[in-house]
Design an enzyme around this catalytic site. Structure first.
Site, short mmCIF file in Angstrom:
data_model
loop_
_atom_site.label_atom_id
_atom_site.label_comp_id
_atom_site.label_asym_id
_atom_site.label_seq_id
_atom_site.Cartn_x
_atom_site.Cartn_y
_atom_site.Cartn_z
N HIS A 54 0.57 -0.91 0.17
CA HIS A 54 0.22 0.17 -0.15
C HIS A 54 0.81 1.47 -0.49
O HIS A 54 1.81 1.60 -0.18
CB HIS A 54 -1.19 0.58 1.38
CG HIS A 54 -0.72 0.52 2.77
ND1 HIS A 54 0.38 -0.70 2.70
CD2 HIS A 54 -0.21 0.43 3.80
CE1 HIS A 54 1.30 -0.92 4.40
NE2 HIS A 54 0.45 0.60 4.38
N HIS B 255 0.65 3.72 2.01
CA HIS B 255 1.90 4.83 3.09
C HIS B 255 2.69 4.57 2.87
O HIS B 255 3.73 3.61 2.58
CB HIS B 255 1.05 4.16 4.54
CG HIS B 255 0.30 4.27 4.70
ND1 HIS B 255 -0.92 3.08 6.00
CD2 HIS B 255 -0.45 5.12 4.54
CE1 HIS B 255 -2.29 3.93 6.05
NE2 HIS B 255 -2.03 5.08 5.55
N ASP C 94 5.72 4.66 5.06
CA ASP C 94 6.63 3.73 5.67
C ASP C 94 6.41 2.38 5.09
O ASP C 94 7.94 1.38 5.49
CB ASP C 94 6.25 3.86 6.95
CG ASP C 94 5.08 3.04 7.37
OD1 ASP C 94 4.16 3.17 6.38
OD2 ASP C 94 4.45 2.24 8.89
N HIS C 95 5.80 1.96 3.47
CA HIS C 95 6.01 0.76 3.20
C HIS C 95 6.63 1.39 1.45
O HIS C 95 6.61 0.34 0.66
CB HIS C 95 4.94 0.47 2.51
CG HIS C 95 4.32 -0.65 3.98
ND1 HIS C 95 4.27 -1.37 4.09
CD2 HIS C 95 3.40 0.60 5.25
CE1 HIS C 95 4.48 -1.93 6.08
NE2 HIS C 95 3.60 -0.50 5.94
N HIS D 37 -6.86 -2.41 5.72
CA HIS D 37 -6.68 -1.09 6.34
C HIS D 37 -7.20 0.34 6.18
O HIS D 37 -6.45 0.91 6.53
CB HIS D 37 -4.92 -0.95 5.95
CG HIS D 37 -3.16 -0.56 6.36
ND1 HIS D 37 -3.46 -0.30 8.27
CD2 HIS D 37 -2.94 0.50 6.01
CE1 HIS D 37 -2.32 0.41 8.32
NE2 HIS D 37 -1.73 0.67 7.13
N ASP E 168 -0.17 -4.33 7.05
CA ASP E 168 -1.00 -3.16 7.59
C ASP E 168 -2.42 -3.78 7.40
O ASP E 168 -2.79 -3.92 6.58
CB ASP E 168 -0.48 -1.69 7.65
CG ASP E 168 0.61 -1.71 7.41
OD1 ASP E 168 1.73 -2.43 7.72
OD2 ASP E 168 0.68 -0.58 8.06
N HIS F 219 6.03 -4.68 12.38
CA HIS F 219 5.51 -3.79 11.65
C HIS F 219 5.48 -3.25 13.52
O HIS F 219 4.29 -2.60 13.71
CB HIS F 219 4.24 -3.88 10.96
CG HIS F 219 3.58 -2.20 10.49
ND1 HIS F 219 3.19 -1.76 10.31
CD2 HIS F 219 3.75 -2.06 9.56
CE1 HIS F 219 2.40 -0.64 10.71
NE2 HIS F 219 3.36 -0.49 9.68
#
Length: 306
Positions: free
Chosen positions: A62, A64, A66-67, A142, A212, A270
């Site tokens: 996805h 976000h 941090d990914h 998520h 997530d 995570h």
């Protein structure tokens, strides 16, 4: 043959306590695939001496940061180091736009072609397939479009029992035996039964990556019996309310999914930056599912085919 997972990063949101954000490298039969690409992923690849040039498939769960914030830097490095081979990237529908805009704005004229495939976060779909294995998406919960990934080897051929191999067996016969066929004479009479000359195929292995997501039992039907499961466990269970509100899972919830799905080995990751030490998260998950490990950077997790 190899089925090896290397953890590059397993922290959530921001880097903390020496922990990087989400990214993993999977080596499946010498096919190297990157799973998520958080900030600093390419530095981790260099640190652990990964063969970056051999990565041909990148799976982004996805959008976000941090990914995905490490993706542009990695693509630019691949370009600067002379990559010309096509690259295949799988992720949410806005991913191609994000990459294209940044490449254009930074005047990065890529010398290789990127093929984007859009993941459907509402259902499982086949994303990639070759003669050895398949990659399916997994629908996650998520709050934004988010998919997990299931890597599963196809059924392997039967193995020739060399101790029982007969002198009149040809190369064509061996190929038939590996496919599970019996051998017949020209008149149609049985010459050799398959089971008399072969051994069962080696185990077909599987790995499920659930980034997530809130706790959702519908995942179980997709990941039933997998050898290795990575499931996010952002919070300990005393923060279950907060986890649900933020579309995340707790240690107990991740372990419960693993137990109900009859997986062999669970890896949790995570981690919230509120946790300086990770031992309490592991201990809590093990209360429900004893065969649980922490996703630790630089660690390799192997799946045996025996």
């Amino acid at each position: 043959m190899a089925f090896q997972l290397k953890i590059l990063g397993a922290n959530s949101a921001t880097p903390a306590y020496g922990r990087h954000q989400s990214s993993q490298l999977l080596n499946l039969e010498n096919h190297f695939m990157l799973i998520d690409c958080g900030e600093g992923a390419q530095m981790q690849l260099l640190k652990y001496k990964a063969k970056v040039s051999r990565i041909n498939h990148i799976f982004i769960s996805h959008l976000h940061g941090d990914h995905v914030f490490g993706l542009i830097g990695l693509l630019n490095t691949l370009n600067l180091t002379g990559r010309t081979e096509d690259l295949y990237i799988y992720g949410p529908y806005q991913l191609s736009e994000m990459v294209t805009v940044q490449m254009r704005a930074t005047h990065a004229n890529l010398k290789f072609k990127i093929h984007f495939s859009v993941t459907d976060h509402l259902q499982s779909q086949v994303l990639y397939e070759n003669p050895l294995f398949t990659v399916h998406s997994l629908p996650l919960d998520h709050g934004i479009a988010c998919s997990g990934f299931l890597f599963r080897e196809k059924e392997k051929p039967r193995r020739i029992d060399k101790e029982k191999l007969k002198p009149d067996i040809s190369v064509a016969d061996i190929l038939d035996l590996k496919e599970g066929k019996n051998l017949y004479d020209a008149d149609g009479s049985l010459r050799y039964a398959n089971e008399a000359l072969t051994l069962p195929p080696k185990k077909s292995r599987s790995y499920a990556y659930c980034s997530d997501t809130r706790y959702q039992e519908k995942l179980i039907e997709y990941i039933e019996g997998v050898d290795l499961l990575y499931h996010e466990a952002t919070f300990m269970h005393d923060e279950a309310k907060k986890a649900n509100e933020r579309y995340h899972s707790t240690t107990i919830e991740a372990a419960t999914i693993a137990k109900k799905a009859n997986v062999t080995h669970l890896i949790i990751g995570h981690y919230s930056s509120r946790y300086k030490t990770l031992k309490p998260l592991l201990e809590e998950a093990k209360m429900v599912f004893p065969n649980t490990s922490l996703a630790l950077e630089g660690e390799d997790y192997f799946i045996d085919d025996k």
